[in-house]
Write a protein that holds these residues in place. Sequence first.
Motif, PDB file in Angstrom:
ATOM      1  N   ALA A  21     -23.385   5.329   3.065  1.00 37.24           N
ATOM      2  CA  ALA A  21     -22.837   5.205   4.422  1.00 37.24           C
ATOM      3  C   ALA A  21     -23.823   5.722   5.468  1.00 37.24           C
ATOM      4  CB  ALA A  21     -21.509   5.954   4.516  1.00 37.24           C
ATOM      5  N   ALA A  22     -24.482   6.847   5.185  1.00 37.67           N
ATOM      6  CA  ALA A  22     -25.463   7.390   6.136  1.00 37.67           C
ATOM      7  C   ALA A  22     -26.637   6.432   6.295  1.00 37.67           C
ATOM      8  CB  ALA A  22     -25.951   8.765   5.671  1.00 37.67           C
ATOM      9  N   ALA A  44     -25.468   3.574   8.414  1.00 35.85           N
ATOM     10  CA  ALA A  44     -25.335   4.001   9.810  1.00 35.85           C
ATOM     11  C   ALA A  44     -26.707   4.110  10.480  1.00 35.85           C
ATOM     12  CB  ALA A  44     -24.580   5.326   9.890  1.00 35.85           C
ATOM     13  N   SER A  45     -27.725   4.455   9.692  1.00 39.34           N
ATOM     14  CA  SER A  45     -29.068   4.560  10.283  1.00 39.34           C
ATOM     15  C   SER A  45     -29.548   3.205  10.781  1.00 39.34           C
ATOM     16  CB  SER A  45     -30.065   5.156   9.282  1.00 39.34           C
ATOM     17  OG  SER A  45     -30.390   4.221   8.262  1.00 39.34           O
ATOM     18  N   LEU A 102     -27.657   0.994  12.160  1.00 37.17           N
ATOM     19  CA  LEU A 102     -26.998   0.809  13.453  1.00 37.17           C
ATOM     20  C   LEU A 102     -27.713   1.588  14.549  1.00 37.17           C
ATOM     21  CD1 LEU A 102     -23.267   1.096  12.376  1.00 37.17           C
ATOM     22  CD2 LEU A 102     -24.552  -0.998  12.901  1.00 37.17           C
ATOM     23  N   GLY A 115     -24.974   0.446  18.931  1.00 39.39           N
ATOM     24  CA  GLY A 115     -24.126   1.607  18.690  1.00 39.39           C
ATOM     25  C   GLY A 115     -24.647   2.878  19.327  1.00 39.39           C
ATOM     26  N   TRP A 158     -23.083   6.692  19.331  1.00 41.25           N
ATOM     27  CA  TRP A 158     -21.966   6.677  18.380  1.00 41.25           C
ATOM     28  C   TRP A 158     -22.493   6.605  16.951  1.00 41.25           C
ATOM     29  CZ3 TRP A 158     -20.499   3.219  14.625  1.00 41.25           C
ATOM     30  CH2 TRP A 158     -19.248   3.414  14.056  1.00 41.25           C
ATOM     31  N   ALA A 159     -23.424   5.681  16.714  1.00 38.40           N
ATOM     32  CA  ALA A 159     -24.002   5.521  15.381  1.00 38.40           C
ATOM     33  C   ALA A 159     -24.809   6.749  14.989  1.00 38.40           C
ATOM     34  CB  ALA A 159     -24.862   4.263  15.325  1.00 38.40           C
ATOM     35  N   LEU A 216     -22.405   9.440  13.902  1.00 40.69           N
ATOM     36  CA  LEU A 216     -21.896   9.110  12.571  1.00 40.69           C
ATOM     37  C   LEU A 216     -22.963   9.383  11.514  1.00 40.69           C
ATOM     38  CD1 LEU A 216     -19.708   7.955  10.743  1.00 40.69           C
ATOM     39  CD2 LEU A 216     -20.646   5.674  11.219  1.00 40.69           C
ATOM     40  N   HIS A 217     -24.185   8.911  11.756  1.00 36.68           N
ATOM     41  CA  HIS A 217     -25.291   9.113  10.811  1.00 36.68           C
ATOM     42  C   HIS A 217     -25.543  10.604  10.577  1.00 36.68           C
ATOM     43  CE1 HIS A 217     -29.120   8.504   8.784  1.00 36.68           C
ATOM     44  NE2 HIS A 217     -29.695   9.309   9.662  1.00 36.68           N
TER      45      HIS A 217
END
Length: 177
Positions: free
Chosen positions: A24-25, A28-29, A31, A37, A40-41, A44-45
């Motif tokens: 997931a990380a 997210a990277s 994004l 993003g 926000w991204a 999350l990252h």
Amino acid sequence: MPARQRHDPITLGLHWLIALLIAAAYAASALVEDGPGGSWAMTLHGSLGLLVFGLSLLRILWRGLAPHPAPVPMAPMMARLAHFAHVALYVTMVAAPALGLAALWTRGQGISLFWLFSLPSPLASHRGLAEFLGGAHELAANGLVALAGLHAAAAIFHQYVLRDHTLERMVPGGDAK
């Protein structure tokens, strides 16, 4: 597979949770780099990276405390390669998020944990060091994902080619046949 030949539930849970968080990380990277993003991204990252860091440290501690199943018999060279790969995985599971955090902090930025609270930077801003640490973070993260892929491929090879039941020891719920 008998319980004594399987990893304990805490090891299983940490293994699969960390694997999911790493994936997931990493996603997210993409994004952060490519998408609209933006912050926000990045939040999350960074949040996922902090979880990977903390849970990896917990996993290393637990590995030293938990009983291990009997080793799978294998050729000495294969055993050495497996040991080296595990050490490399643990090192990169800690190093990648630590380098990312250090890169943020040397940019003078704090990090938010899922928008709940923020850890401000304890470091002075240093652009050159931040760029170096950012590059090291990216290299470590790419290495981690590559190592994880090799790790998964080796587990599948052991299970379905060598048929030594290695994968069954780490799959939740029992046999992986």
